[in-house]
Design an enzyme around this catalytic site. Structure first.
Site, short mmCIF file in Angstrom:
data_model
loop_
_atom_site.label_atom_id
_atom_site.label_comp_id
_atom_site.label_asym_id
_atom_site.label_seq_id
_atom_site.Cartn_x
_atom_site.Cartn_y
_atom_site.Cartn_z
N ASP A 1 0.89 -1.17 0.00
CA ASP A 1 0.00 0.00 0.00
C ASP A 1 0.92 1.22 0.00
OD1 ASP A 1 -2.14 -1.75 0.18
OD2 ASP A 1 -2.12 -1.72 2.37
N ASP B 1 5.27 1.82 2.94
CA ASP B 1 4.15 0.87 2.88
C ASP B 1 3.22 1.22 4.03
OD1 ASP B 1 2.42 -1.21 2.52
OD2 ASP B 1 3.79 -2.76 3.26
N ASP C 1 5.82 1.14 7.17
CA ASP C 1 7.16 0.62 6.88
C ASP C 1 7.87 1.51 5.88
OD1 ASP C 1 7.02 -1.63 8.53
OD2 ASP C 1 5.99 -2.81 7.00
N SER D 1 38.90 20.58 29.28
CA SER D 1 38.70 19.79 30.50
C SER D 1 39.37 20.47 31.70
CB SER D 1 39.21 18.36 30.28
OG SER D 1 38.75 17.51 31.30
N ASP E 1 32.91 17.26 25.94
CA ASP E 1 34.35 17.34 26.15
C ASP E 1 35.08 16.80 24.91
OD1 ASP E 1 37.00 16.92 27.06
OD2 ASP E 1 36.29 16.67 29.11
#
Length: 839
Positions: free
Chosen positions: A40, A90, A98, A382, A667
């Site tokens: 479909d 589909d 789908d 850091s 980081d």
């Protein structure tokens, strides 16, 4: 075509728009996912450079050869990268549809005035095919004035002002009825208002002018069921904005039926009128409001790969400081000419408190050698960023003795942190995050880490901001600080598969790959197509320190996960994100790690922490200042973009950062534990890099990774060749030079190692027997006090690490000066060669 204007690699030029027609003809041999019979089938079309709306065909039921012959039209700009996505589905009535196939088609394959028939082979084995006809023709419209740096393109933005006036009988409507206004694809997207009699309200929508969107208005009953609310709408209005003339007001009426609650029948009609005024959007809003009309050529951000004017001014002033320092330390007889002054940078990696303390020691060593004034840039990430951000609160820090900031750091590193997550502090953290949420800033675990880190490093609320650091460089009195983070795709794509370097300086924040920069005080504000839409307050420096060092919060997350028994998926998610920065780490049974004493998930503490953790992922979320931009048609070939493109997604413009609402920053250690990329921008012309690495078990790993990365990206960088013997027993300093490529910087690499410091307390001064214990620095082993996640040192351990880092720099003075002399000689030779006539 208008005259081209170029400023800072930013071009302004007018180009016509074109009309693209896409005719979906038919598909062949299309079957359901289970392959039993025909699907479909329907097709979804999405061209994000023309509209945010997705178009679709009708569904052809149970057919292997669906025929649509449906034509769709898009107004496109030929100067941007237009990639049409075709998705074949589909359809299912009672479950999700789908997705069978996804096709990407570059519209540039169709020349103006040309019509082509494309046959897409979806599955060669099953001979599944799709036929589509494309045509491009001139669109009779105005020229678009585009602003571009050949990677990003900013298009004209219009502003729709909607002034809503309610009818007098609005009091008959219940308060829970709302009027919803929506312009899909606009910056604001949707506005909602309560219908109260006698009020007049104004709303703005900013949208790409040539997208020609629609204004949708409908009255809806407010409940928890949004879909049902739309069905219950008693009035609606759709107004194509292309019908509006610029600067001309249009009045529209939305009729409203008022229902008697007693008899549930319509008994009176009223109306809501709206005055619509469309105009060209201008520049920066005043006082946090919306934009007013202004010059479309002026963006509120900078597009360009060169340096901003503020940094150029800094370099001019700093060059004289460096020249004087080099003349003194090298004992030169003559002053260095401008072109002979090398650009020297300090590059510091991250490793928590270990990197913070070590960098203090190394900077102290450079200062005692009178070398600190020879430095132009300091890059960090850091824990090393904590050192840099602390130092730059003093506008003249490099001209003063570092004993005071070191003493302050020692006080916080050695203090007891058991109260970091006390009830009192947790309530304070919650108040802080609630305040940020009220300002329109999305909060996450990174923000909790930020306020906790602020308590650890300062013991108080620190109002200092990144833009405040401008005072420390405005006269060139200190090196310019640069910080680094990574922009990543949240959760579903690893940092190895997608990452973009994002640099921070006191002047600007921006992406190296796109050449797009905003003022540092505008980070966290909301942008659209390069225009500032909403000005939000600049965050305190602690929130940036947290994002520069958020790998350190992973263990905190893990401990919380274990102690509070939260869902297993989160634990797997975080574990999957975090690389093993320190190999061979085995936590001791009697751990003194900060996080184990922080967390207590019982009772009220657990409740407060759960309320604070509004968003589990560790990323720092920020409004995307690239939002709305399109990619230039030739962006992928631009040499500046090519320097930093390093993942497959770079070839898919619809998936890159400009298409996102937010950016997710982490980081740099998620990829490489380095802060080097900002120093490798060719515009900065860095000649010498003092590379300070704080790894305990792999002292060459980061620099080797950086060399490999640069080689793949075509970025000049010396070859890193280290023998196995040196890897097992590393020395204090290594010199790396690329003799074949003079554009590559000279790199002096300083691993954090215990070498001659064991026997020497100063260069050339041996330790006595009673002083040998001071040279025993326990760097190795899982019980080392300097392990990554230990935030609490004894005073003795602090002093040992500080003195080791300071000594390793001072003991290699000759290597540093040799690198300086080599850089100066290279610059002199380069000048002489450039003056020679070509043969």
């Amino acid at each position: 075509m208008s005259e081209e204007v170029t400023t800072s690699y930013q071009k302004v030029q007018a180009f016509p728009t074109w009309l693209l027609s896409v005719k979906i003809l038919q598909a062949k041999n299309i079957r359901k996912a289970d392959r039993r019979n025909g699907a479909d089938c329907y097709i979804m079309l999405w061209l994000p450079t023309a509209s945010k709306e997705k178009a679709r065909t009708q569904t052809i039921l149970n057919s292997t050869t669906p025929i649509w012959n449906k034509t769709f039209y898009f107004i496109i700009q030929s100067q941007v990268k237009n990639v049409l996505e075709l998705r074949i589905y589909d359809e299912h009535l009672h479950s999700n549809d789908d997705l069978l196939f996804t096709l990407l088609f570059d519209v540039a394959e169709v020349c103006p005035g040309e019509r082509i028939l494309a046959n897409f082979i979806l599955n060669p084995e099953r001979k599944e095919e799709l036929d589509v006809e494309f045509a491009v023709q001139e669109h009779l419209g105005h020229l678009e004035s585009l602003i571009t740096n050949n990677v990003l393109v900013s298009r004209p933005v219009s502003c729709l002002n909607v002034c809503v006036v309610k009818g007098k009988s609005m009091k008959r409507l219940k308060e829970e009825n709302d009027l919803e206004l929506r312009v899909k694809g606009s910056f604001e997207d949707t506005w909602k208002m309560a219908l109260e009699s006698g009020l007049v309200e104004s709303f703005h929508f900013h949208y790409t002018t040539y997208w020609e969107p629609e204004l949708n208005a409908h009255l809806q009953h407010c409940s928890s069921n949004e879909e049902q609310d739309k069905k219950n709408s008693s009035a609606s209005l759709t107004m194509p904005l292309k019908l509006l003339s610029t600067g001309k007001e249009v009045n529209v009426v939305l009729p409203v039926s008022v229902t008697s609650p007693e008899v549930r029948t319509c008994w009176r009609y009223s109306h809501v009128s709206a005055h619509l005024l469309s105009g060209r959007a201008g520049r920066r809003p005043v006082g946090g409001g919306h934009q007013s009309p202004g010059s479309p050529e002026n963006l509120d951000m900078r597009l360009g790969f060169n340096l901003c004017e503020e940094e150029k001014s800094f370099l001019h002033k700093r060059k004289q400081v460096v020249a004087d320092a080099l003349k003194s330390i090298l004992q030169l007889k003559e002053d260095l000419l401008d072109h002979e002054v090398p650009v020297v940078a300090v590059m510091a990696t991250g490793s928590g408190c270990r990197s913070m303390v070590s960098l203090y020691g190394q900077l102290s060593g450079l200062q005692k050698l009178n070398i600190l004034d020879c430095i132009t840039y300091i890059s960090s990430t850091s824990g090393s960023a904590w050192t840099v951000s602390n130092l730059y609160e003093d506008s003249n820090w490099s001209q003063k003795d570092l004993a005071r900031p070191i003493h302050e750091a020692k006080k916080h590193v050695t203090k007891n942190k058991i109260s970091t997550f006390s009830l009192e502090h947790l309530i304070h953290y919650q108040t802080e995050l609630s305040h940020r949420a009220e300002q329109g800033i999305s909060t996450s675990f990174s923000d909790l880490w930020a306020v906790a880190l602020e308590n650890v490093l300062h013991d108080k609320v620190n109002d200092f901001k990144l833009s405040d650091q401008q005072q420390a460089v405005n006269e060139g009195q200190n090196p310019l600080p640069l910080y680094l983070a990574l922009n990543v795709k949240e959760n579903h794509i690893s940092a190895f598969d997608f990452k973009e370097w994002c640099e921070f300086s006191p002047y600007e924040i921006g992406f190296l790959k796109y050449g797009a920069f905003i003022h540092s005080e505008d980070f966290g504000s909301e942008f659209f197509m390069g225009r500032l839409m909403k000005k939000n307050p600049e965050s305190r420096i602690c929130f940036l320190e947290a994002l520069w060092s958020n790998t350190l919060a992973v263990n905190l997350l893990d401990v919380w996960n274990k102690l509070s028994s939260t869902d297993e998926d989160w634990h797997k998610l975080i574990q999957g994100k975090m690389r093993n920065i320190e190999r061979g780490y085995v936590p001791p049974q009697n751990s003194t790690y900060l996080e184990t004493s922080w967390m207590c998930p019982d009772g009220m503490l657990s409740k407060i922490i759960r309320e604070v953790l509004t968003d589990r992922p560790l990323h720092h979320h920020a409004h995307n200042f690239l939002k709305g931009f399109h990619l230039h048609k030739d962006y992928y070939q631009d040499s500046q973009f090519s320097m930093w493109k390093d993942c497959q997604l770079d070839q898919f413009p619809n998936r890159l950062t400009p298409s996102e609402d937010d950016i997710s920053l982490v980081d740099a250690a998620y990829f490489i534990n380095t802060s080097c990329p900002p120093l490798l921008r060719k515009e900065r012309k860095v000649d010498v890099i003092l590379s300070f690495d704080y790894s305990l078990d792999a002292p060459f790993q980061s620099i080797e990774q950086m060399e490999k990365y640069c080689m793949e990206q075509g970025i000049p960088f010396p070859r890193i060749s280290v023998s196995e013997e040196d890897k097992q027993n590393p020395r204090e300093c290594y010199l790396f030079i690329d003799d074949e490529n003079k554009k590559a910087p000279i790199v002096l690499h300083f691993p954090l190692v215990l070498d001659s410091f064991q026997n020497f307390k100063e260069t050339g001064v041996k330790r006595s027997k009673t002083e040998m214990d001071e040279g025993a620095v326990p760097l190795a082993g899982c019980h080392s006090p300097y392990r990554l996640m230990n935030f609490t040192y004894t005073k003795k351990d602090f002093d040992k690490l500080l003195k080791l880092a300071e000594y390793n720099v001072q003991n290699n003075r000759d290597w540093i000066l040799q690198a300086f002399c080599m850089a100066i000689e290279q610059k002199k030779c380069g000048r002489q060669q450039s003056q020679c006539p070509s043969t």
